[in-house]
Enzyme design. Structure first.
Site, mmCIF file in Angstrom:
data_model
loop_
_atom_site.group_PDB
_atom_site.id
_atom_site.type_symbol
_atom_site.label_atom_id
_atom_site.label_comp_id
_atom_site.label_asym_id
_atom_site.label_seq_id
_atom_site.Cartn_x
_atom_site.Cartn_y
_atom_site.Cartn_z
ATOM 1 N N ASP A 30 -52.308 65.399 91.299
ATOM 2 C CA ASP A 30 -53.062 65.927 90.159
ATOM 3 C C ASP A 30 -52.220 67.000 89.461
ATOM 4 O OD1 ASP A 30 -56.382 66.052 89.411
ATOM 5 O OD2 ASP A 30 -55.079 67.622 88.626
ATOM 6 N N ASN A 87 -66.064 62.245 90.178
ATOM 7 C CA ASN A 87 -66.901 62.820 89.130
ATOM 8 C C ASN A 87 -67.289 61.704 88.167
ATOM 9 O OD1 ASN A 87 -66.624 65.513 90.083
ATOM 10 N ND2 ASN A 87 -64.610 65.663 89.110
ATOM 11 N N GLY A 93 -68.318 66.625 85.316
ATOM 12 C CA GLY A 93 -66.926 67.071 85.284
ATOM 13 C C GLY A 93 -65.898 65.977 85.069
ATOM 14 N N GLN A 94 -66.353 64.747 84.765
ATOM 15 C CA GLN A 94 -65.375 63.681 84.513
ATOM 16 C C GLN A 94 -64.710 63.911 83.154
ATOM 17 O OE1 GLN A 94 -66.831 59.606 84.471
ATOM 18 N NE2 GLN A 94 -64.747 58.769 84.542
ATOM 19 N N HIS A 100 -61.408 57.327 89.338
ATOM 20 C CA HIS A 100 -60.414 57.914 90.239
ATOM 21 C C HIS A 100 -61.113 58.650 91.361
ATOM 22 C CE1 HIS A 100 -61.195 60.619 86.837
ATOM 23 N NE2 HIS A 100 -61.054 61.627 87.670
ATOM 24 N N HIS A 102 -60.644 61.770 93.828
ATOM 25 C CA HIS A 102 -59.870 62.974 94.133
ATOM 26 C C HIS A 102 -59.780 63.125 95.651
ATOM 27 C CE1 HIS A 102 -60.245 65.123 90.110
ATOM 28 N NE2 HIS A 102 -61.270 64.289 90.000
HETATM 29 P P1 AMP Z 1 -61.930 64.356 86.388
HETATM 30 O O1 AMP Z 1 -62.155 65.706 85.747
HETATM 31 O O2 AMP Z 1 -62.720 64.115 87.625
HETATM 32 O O3 AMP Z 1 -62.047 63.243 85.367
HETATM 33 O O4 AMP Z 1 -60.431 64.383 86.892
HETATM 34 C C1 AMP Z 1 -59.340 64.193 86.041
HETATM 35 C C2 AMP Z 1 -58.169 64.820 86.722
HETATM 36 O O5 AMP Z 1 -56.997 64.302 86.131
HETATM 37 C C3 AMP Z 1 -58.094 66.353 86.586
HETATM 38 O O6 AMP Z 1 -58.110 66.943 87.880
HETATM 39 C C4 AMP Z 1 -56.781 66.578 85.850
HETATM 40 O O7 AMP Z 1 -56.100 67.708 86.327
HETATM 41 C C5 AMP Z 1 -56.024 65.298 86.141
HETATM 42 N N1 AMP Z 1 -55.038 64.907 85.158
HETATM 43 C C6 AMP Z 1 -55.215 64.813 83.813
HETATM 44 N N2 AMP Z 1 -54.085 64.376 83.227
HETATM 45 C C7 AMP Z 1 -53.186 64.178 84.227
HETATM 46 C C8 AMP Z 1 -51.834 63.730 84.266
HETATM 47 N N3 AMP Z 1 -51.165 63.398 83.146
HETATM 48 N N4 AMP Z 1 -51.200 63.670 85.461
HETATM 49 C C9 AMP Z 1 -51.866 64.003 86.589
HETATM 50 N N5 AMP Z 1 -53.133 64.421 86.621
HETATM 51 C C10 AMP Z 1 -53.789 64.521 85.458
#
Ligand code: AMP
Ligand code: ZN
Length: 114
Positions: A30, A87, A93-94, A100, A102
């Site tokens: 992440d 999420n 929080g998505q 995905h 986490h």
């Molecule tokens: P969510 O908020 O559950 O949709 O999680 C999305 C996650 O993607 C967050 O924890 C971000 O930090 C992560 N994220 C967004 N863009 C990138 C990226 N380019 N590379 C790696 N992680 C990312």
């Protein structure tokens, strides 16, 4: 075509620190880690959220959890504990609309989550 940052990571069109990949899944670090270990595990197929899962996706969804458990073993956080989070929706929080999981570990976790 959907403009999706995680599809682009899976296709290596934008960089990420990929820690595991196979034909159906990709795992990468992440970019904004919330724990010492914070890895995202995704299906290559663009599924926006669990509501889009079809019967044909059941095996790959299971794989996401197997891969998470394997990474946790490899990083020796299995004993101390880790958290798997999905999420779903803005209110939860998505921020990226590609399903995905986490994997968070390496620190104490509290409950309930915020
Ligand atoms: P969510 O908020 O559950 O949709 O999680 C999305 C996650 O993607 C967050 O924890 C971000 O930090 C992560 N994220 C967004 N863009 C990138 C990226 N380019 N590379 C790696 N992680 C990312
Ligand atoms: Zn996608």
């Amino acid at each position: 075509m959907v403009e999706c940052i995680f599809c682009k990571i899976a296709d290596r069109e934008i960089p990420a620190e990929i820690v595991y990949e196979d034909e159906e899944t990709v795992a990468f670090v992440d970019a904004n880690p919330q724990a010492p270990t914070h890895i995202l595990i995704i299906p290559r197929r663009h599924l926006p959220n669990p509501g889009a899962i079809q019967d044909a996706d059941r095996a790959v969804i299971g794989r996401l959890f197997q891969i998470a458990a394997q990474i946790a073993r490899d990083r020796a956080i299995q004993e101390s504990g880790y958290r798997l989070v999905v999420n779903v929706g803005r209110g939860a929080g998505q921020t990226v609309e590609h399903l995905h999981v986490h994997l968070l570990g390496g620190r104490e976790m509290t409950w309930p989550p915020g």
